[in-house]
Design a protein around this motif. Structure first.
Motif, PDB file in Angstrom:
ATOM      1  N   TRP A  30      52.511   6.710  63.944  1.00  0.00           N
ATOM      2  CA  TRP A  30      52.372   5.905  64.608  1.00  0.00           C
ATOM      3  C   TRP A  30      53.947   5.721  64.852  1.00  0.00           C
ATOM      4  CZ3 TRP A  30      52.548   0.591  65.460  1.00  0.00           C
ATOM      5  CH2 TRP A  30      51.784   0.466  66.081  1.00  0.00           C
ATOM      6  N   GLY A  31      54.628   5.107  64.362  1.00  0.00           N
ATOM      7  CA  GLY A  31      55.633   4.623  65.056  1.00  0.00           C
ATOM      8  C   GLY A  31      56.548   5.017  65.525  1.00  0.00           C
ATOM      9  N   THR A  32      56.653   6.507  64.462  1.00  0.00           N
ATOM     10  CA  THR A  32      57.057   7.645  65.909  1.00  0.00           C
ATOM     11  C   THR A  32      57.031   8.123  66.634  1.00  0.00           C
ATOM     12  OG1 THR A  32      56.550   9.418  64.503  1.00  0.00           O
ATOM     13  CG2 THR A  32      58.765   8.043  62.649  1.00  0.00           C
ATOM     14  N   ARG A  33      55.708   8.162  66.938  1.00  0.00           N
ATOM     15  CA  ARG A  33      55.157   8.430  68.150  1.00  0.00           C
ATOM     16  C   ARG A  33      55.601   7.709  69.417  1.00  0.00           C
ATOM     17  NH1 ARG A  33      52.341  13.355  67.510  1.00  0.00           N
ATOM     18  NH2 ARG A  33      52.112  14.064  65.467  1.00  0.00           N
ATOM     19  N   LEU A  34      55.428   6.834  68.744  1.00  0.00           N
ATOM     20  CA  LEU A  34      55.665   5.593  70.133  1.00  0.00           C
ATOM     21  C   LEU A  34      57.197   5.377  70.422  1.00  0.00           C
ATOM     22  CD1 LEU A  34      53.908   2.081  68.275  1.00  0.00           C
ATOM     23  CD2 LEU A  34      53.231   3.594  70.819  1.00  0.00           C
ATOM     24  N   ALA A  35      57.452   5.959  69.173  1.00  0.00           N
ATOM     25  CA  ALA A  35      59.301   4.990  69.443  1.00  0.00           C
ATOM     26  C   ALA A  35      60.038   6.645  70.136  1.00  0.00           C
ATOM     27  CB  ALA A  35      59.878   6.029  67.690  1.00  0.00           C
ATOM     28  N   LEU A  36      59.107   8.193  70.512  1.00  0.00           N
ATOM     29  CA  LEU A  36      59.455   9.144  71.136  1.00  0.00           C
ATOM     30  C   LEU A  36      58.887   8.463  72.095  1.00  0.00           C
ATOM     31  CD1 LEU A  36      59.598  12.372  70.882  1.00  0.00           C
ATOM     32  CD2 LEU A  36      57.325  12.004  71.773  1.00  0.00           C
ATOM     33  N   ALA A  37      57.894   7.899  72.389  1.00  0.00           N
ATOM     34  CA  ALA A  37      57.329   7.753  74.260  1.00  0.00           C
ATOM     35  C   ALA A  37      58.345   6.698  74.486  1.00  0.00           C
ATOM     36  CB  ALA A  37      56.048   7.067  74.046  1.00  0.00           C
ATOM     37  N   ASN A  38      58.770   5.861  74.050  1.00  0.00           N
ATOM     38  CA  ASN A  38      59.204   4.349  74.376  1.00  0.00           C
ATOM     39  C   ASN A  38      61.136   4.657  74.670  1.00  0.00           C
ATOM     40  OD1 ASN A  38      56.967   2.927  73.997  1.00  0.00           O
ATOM     41  ND2 ASN A  38      57.992   2.146  72.066  1.00  0.00           N
ATOM     42  N   SER A  39      61.565   6.100  73.975  1.00  0.00           N
ATOM     43  CA  SER A  39      62.884   6.983  74.270  1.00  0.00           C
ATOM     44  C   SER A  39      62.445   7.572  75.735  1.00  0.00           C
ATOM     45  CB  SER A  39      63.564   7.686  72.886  1.00  0.00           C
ATOM     46  OG  SER A  39      62.785   8.274  72.952  1.00  0.00           O
ATOM     47  N   GLN A  40      61.299   8.012  76.331  1.00  0.00           N
ATOM     48  CA  GLN A  40      61.915   8.585  77.162  1.00  0.00           C
ATOM     49  C   GLN A  40      62.690   8.431  78.415  1.00  0.00           C
ATOM     50  OE1 GLN A  40      61.583  11.927  76.948  1.00  0.00           O
ATOM     51  NE2 GLN A  40      61.576  11.054  74.650  1.00  0.00           N
ATOM     52  N   PRO A  41      63.261   9.013  79.329  1.00  0.00           N
ATOM     53  CA  PRO A  41      63.458   8.500  80.670  1.00  0.00           C
ATOM     54  C   PRO A  41      62.446   7.716  81.753  1.00  0.00           C
ATOM     55  CG  PRO A  41      64.665  10.552  80.090  1.00  0.00           C
ATOM     56  CD  PRO A  41      63.627   9.874  79.215  1.00  0.00           C
ATOM     57  N   GLY A  42      62.474   6.335  82.239  1.00  0.00           N
ATOM     58  CA  GLY A  42      61.778   5.682  83.018  1.00  0.00           C
ATOM     59  C   GLY A  42      60.430   5.147  82.361  1.00  0.00           C
ATOM     60  N   ALA A  43      60.043   5.316  80.778  1.00  0.00           N
ATOM     61  CA  ALA A  43      59.706   4.518  80.295  1.00  0.00           C
ATOM     62  C   ALA A  43      59.745   2.860  80.165  1.00  0.00           C
ATOM     63  CB  ALA A  43      59.609   4.856  78.493  1.00  0.00           C
ATOM     64  N   THR A  44      57.969   2.447  80.084  1.00  0.00           N
ATOM     65  CA  THR A  44      58.730   1.286  80.295  1.00  0.00           C
ATOM     66  C   THR A  44      57.573   0.816  79.128  1.00  0.00           C
ATOM     67  OG1 THR A  44      56.561   1.042  82.137  1.00  0.00           O
ATOM     68  CG2 THR A  44      58.931   1.022  82.564  1.00  0.00           C
ATOM     69  N   PRO A  45      57.694   0.622  78.571  1.00  0.00           N
ATOM     70  CA  PRO A  45      56.857  -0.143  77.086  1.00  0.00           C
ATOM     71  C   PRO A  45      57.358  -1.690  77.132  1.00  0.00           C
ATOM     72  CG  PRO A  45      59.260   0.203  76.004  1.00  0.00           C
ATOM     73  CD  PRO A  45      58.968   0.719  77.324  1.00  0.00           C
ATOM     74  N   PRO A  46      55.724  -2.569  76.814  1.00  0.00           N
ATOM     75  CA  PRO A  46      55.816  -3.613  76.705  1.00  0.00           C
ATOM     76  C   PRO A  46      57.408  -4.258  76.358  1.00  0.00           C
ATOM     77  CG  PRO A  46      53.990  -2.946  75.431  1.00  0.00           C
ATOM     78  CD  PRO A  46      54.785  -1.768  75.938  1.00  0.00           C
ATOM     79  N   PRO A  47      57.886  -5.050  76.540  1.00  0.00           N
ATOM     80  CA  PRO A  47      59.078  -5.590  76.360  1.00  0.00           C
ATOM     81  C   PRO A  47      59.093  -6.731  74.827  1.00  0.00           C
ATOM     82  CG  PRO A  47      58.742  -6.583  78.489  1.00  0.00           C
ATOM     83  CD  PRO A  47      57.721  -6.017  78.315  1.00  0.00           C
ATOM     84  N   ASP A  48      58.063  -6.961  74.796  1.00  0.00           N
ATOM     85  CA  ASP A  48      57.680  -8.077  73.655  1.00  0.00           C
ATOM     86  C   ASP A  48      56.201  -8.029  72.972  1.00  0.00           C
ATOM     87  OD1 ASP A  48      59.022 -10.639  72.709  1.00  0.00           O
ATOM     88  OD2 ASP A  48      57.729 -12.020  73.911  1.00  0.00           O
ATOM     89  N   ALA A  49      56.297  -7.244  72.242  1.00  0.00           N
ATOM     90  CA  ALA A  49      54.779  -7.237  71.367  1.00  0.00           C
ATOM     91  C   ALA A  49      55.953  -7.792  69.659  1.00  0.00           C
ATOM     92  CB  ALA A  49      54.834  -5.882  71.273  1.00  0.00           C
ATOM     93  N   PRO A  50      54.473  -8.334  68.985  1.00  0.00           N
ATOM     94  CA  PRO A  50      54.698  -8.503  67.862  1.00  0.00           C
ATOM     95  C   PRO A  50      54.664  -7.248  66.271  1.00  0.00           C
ATOM     96  CG  PRO A  50      52.308  -8.716  68.031  1.00  0.00           C
ATOM     97  CD  PRO A  50      53.563  -7.781  69.620  1.00  0.00           C
ATOM     98  N   VAL A  51      55.808  -7.526  65.860  1.00  0.00           N
ATOM     99  CA  VAL A  51      55.706  -6.843  64.399  1.00  0.00           C
ATOM    100  C   VAL A  51      54.449  -6.035  64.288  1.00  0.00           C
ATOM    101  CG1 VAL A  51      57.098  -6.041  62.668  1.00  0.00           C
ATOM    102  CG2 VAL A  51      58.104  -7.220  64.173  1.00  0.00           C
ATOM    103  N   PRO A  52      54.167  -5.007  64.028  1.00  0.00           N
ATOM    104  CA  PRO A  52      53.135  -4.516  63.809  1.00  0.00           C
ATOM    105  C   PRO A  52      52.403  -4.038  62.498  1.00  0.00           C
ATOM    106  CG  PRO A  52      54.346  -2.448  64.391  1.00  0.00           C
ATOM    107  CD  PRO A  52      55.501  -3.296  64.495  1.00  0.00           C
ATOM    108  N   HIS A  53      51.961  -4.954  61.939  1.00  0.00           N
ATOM    109  CA  HIS A  53      51.359  -5.153  60.401  1.00  0.00           C
ATOM    110  C   HIS A  53      50.365  -4.118  59.909  1.00  0.00           C
ATOM    111  CE1 HIS A  53      52.828  -9.511  61.658  1.00  0.00           C
ATOM    112  NE2 HIS A  53      53.787  -8.947  60.484  1.00  0.00           N
ATOM    113  N   TRP A  54      50.630  -3.143  58.711  1.00  0.00           N
ATOM    114  CA  TRP A  54      49.915  -2.473  58.690  1.00  0.00           C
ATOM    115  C   TRP A  54      49.342  -2.442  57.415  1.00  0.00           C
ATOM    116  CZ3 TRP A  54      50.097   1.209  62.162  1.00  0.00           C
ATOM    117  CH2 TRP A  54      49.104   2.142  62.241  1.00  0.00           C
ATOM    118  N   GLY A  55      48.172  -1.916  56.633  1.00  0.00           N
ATOM    119  CA  GLY A  55      47.921  -1.883  55.815  1.00  0.00           C
ATOM    120  C   GLY A  55      46.641  -0.993  55.459  1.00  0.00           C
ATOM    121  N   TRP A  56      46.301  -0.717  54.607  1.00  0.00           N
ATOM    122  CA  TRP A  56      45.299   0.248  53.435  1.00  0.00           C
ATOM    123  C   TRP A  56      44.288   0.676  54.514  1.00  0.00           C
ATOM    124  CZ3 TRP A  56      47.688   2.003  48.943  1.00  0.00           C
ATOM    125  CH2 TRP A  56      48.501   1.173  47.997  1.00  0.00           C
TER     126      TRP A  56
END
Length: 152
Positions: free
Chosen positions: A118-144
């Motif tokens: 999940w995280g690496t796919r978001l990082a990939l998308a967010n790293s692309q030229p012109g990407a506009t991810p939300p600038p202020d989101a919480p740190v995700p909390h992952w569980g079982w």
């Protein structure tokens, strides 16, 4: 009986620091992903361990000491990560997890890999030229086996 967090099950901060130290040793020696980390801050492995600790239910040190999600996001913007680099990052992290002895039970590894994918796919998308991810989101909390809700 209290269910342990992924952070606790993994072995806490010490285990995640061993993971990221070994992982970034593998990364800098790698021809596919190494160039992205050519000028890596020597503290980067420790910072990533802090991020993972917070994501997996440990202390919120990444937020309180490093600036949380906005700081993490800033490190990915404009990097133009490729799918091959994302995949190599995942593979090297799994290799490092095995090498340092992170728990290998199916339940832990499924939850761990769920976040990593999940995280690496978001990082990939967010790293692309012109990407506009939300600038202020919480740190995700992952569980079982529980992923955050999808929000397009």
């Amino acid at each position: 009986m209290t269910v342990p967090t992924l952070y606790e099950w993994a072995g806490g901060s010490a285990a995640l620091e061993r993971l990221t130290e070994r992982f970034y040793q593998l990364v800098v020696a790698d021809d596919v992903i190494g160039p992205l980390f050519a000028n890596m801050d020597p503290g980067h492995p420790r910072h990533v361990a802090m991020w993972l600790a917070e994501v997996f239910g440990g202390p919120d040190r990444y937020t309180t000491e490093r600036g949380g999600y906005p700081n993490m996001l800033a490190h990915h913007l404009g990097k133009g990560i490729t799918e091959a680099q994302r995949r190599r990052w995942v593979n090297l992290l799994v290799d490092a997890a095995d090498e340092v002895g992170l728990p290998d039970d199916p339940e832990f590894r499924a939850a761990f890999m769920g976040y990593i994918e999940w995280g690496t796919r978001l990082a990939l998308a967010n790293s692309q030229p012109g990407a506009t991810p939300p600038p202020d989101a919480p740190v995700p909390h992952w569980g079982w086996g529980v992923a955050p809700p999808y929000q397009p």
